[in-house]
Design an enzyme around this catalytic site. Structure first.
Site, PDB file in Angstrom:
ATOM      1  N   VAL A 110      64.603 -66.564  80.274  1.00  0.00           N
ATOM      2  CA  VAL A 110      63.602 -65.520  80.088  1.00  0.00           C
ATOM      3  C   VAL A 110      64.142 -64.566  79.035  1.00  0.00           C
ATOM      4  O   VAL A 110      65.354 -64.411  78.885  1.00  0.00           O
ATOM      5  CB  VAL A 110      63.285 -64.764  81.402  1.00  0.00           C
ATOM      6  CG1 VAL A 110      62.505 -65.648  82.351  1.00  0.00           C
ATOM      7  CG2 VAL A 110      64.555 -64.261  82.079  1.00  0.00           C
ATOM      8  N   SER A 111      63.244 -63.919  78.297  1.00  0.00           N
ATOM      9  CA  SER A 111      63.682 -63.112  77.156  1.00  0.00           C
ATOM     10  C   SER A 111      64.342 -61.808  77.554  1.00  0.00           C
ATOM     11  O   SER A 111      65.212 -61.298  76.862  1.00  0.00           O
ATOM     12  CB  SER A 111      62.495 -62.829  76.230  1.00  0.00           C
ATOM     13  OG  SER A 111      61.991 -64.045  75.707  1.00  0.00           O
TER      14      SER A 111
END
Length: 207
Positions: free
Chosen positions: A10-11
């Site tokens: 996930v960023s």
């Protein structure tokens, strides 16, 4: 048959990795074999991905939910895919894209089709990353035009600043004493005093 692994990305730390973990549990990847990074996909300098890369051995199987979870840089995705499949000799399954399953179609035609699909999806992933940056840039510019200011708000100068600044400019007091009278750090006083004197010169010499 080798060991099954999963990779999740996930960023940011605020994003939810739940959908990716649910997809990996659906194909029965052991929880201890799931590696997760909470980091941008712009490159592959991610601690858990690098740890996973060292762990993988020939005939292992790596699951990822979608190609953009692997990364968002077109050239680097293709390079990592080559490292994984040809150097590490592991199989990869992209759960959102059944065509990207290296266990199938290991003949020339199957490999060719997988390569085409991979290149298209990698390009789309990087193109989306570029579009996101462009939208962010446009949004910031639009906000600035509306008068929105970014960064920390400027601290107002003290009420006596202009008077003290004039005395300092006239060399009646030292910069250190001027900063003390304004209750400001010397560096802040000098910076604001410079702006003040420039502004005053502009008023006195409009042409």
């Amino acid at each position: 048959m080798g060991t099954q692994y999963g990779y999740v990305r996930v960023s940011t730390r605020e994003q939810n990795e739940g959908r990716q973990l649910l997809a990996l549990s659906g194909v029965q990847v052991p929880e201890k074999n799931i590696y997760m990074d909470k980091q941008s996909g712009k490159d592959f300098n991610r601690p858990m991905y690098q740890k996973l890369l060292k762990r993988l051995k020939p005939d292992d199987l790596l699951y990822i939910k979608s190609i953009d979870r692997l990364g968002r840089n077109y050239g680097e995705i293709l390079e990592q895919w080559r490292i994984l499949t040809r150097e590490k000799k592991v199989d990869i399954v992209v759960l959102d894209m059944p065509l990207l399953d290296t266990r199938r179609g290991k003949d020339l035609v199957g490999t060719f089709l997988s390569d085409i699909v991979l290149q298209v999806l990698s390009f789309v992933a990087e193109n989306e990353r570029t579009n996101i940056r462009e939208r962010q840039k446009e949004g910031i510019e639009a906000a600035r035009l509306r008068g929105v200011q970014f960064g920390r708000p400027k601290k107002p100068v003290p009420a006596n600043f202009e008077e003290v600044c004039c005395r300092w400019a006239a060399r009646e007091i030292s910069g250190k004493e001027a900063a003390r009278q304004c209750n400001m750090p010397s560096t802040s006083f000098y910076r604001k005093a410079k702006n003040q004197t420039t502004a005053l010169k502009g008023k006195n010499n409009p042409h």
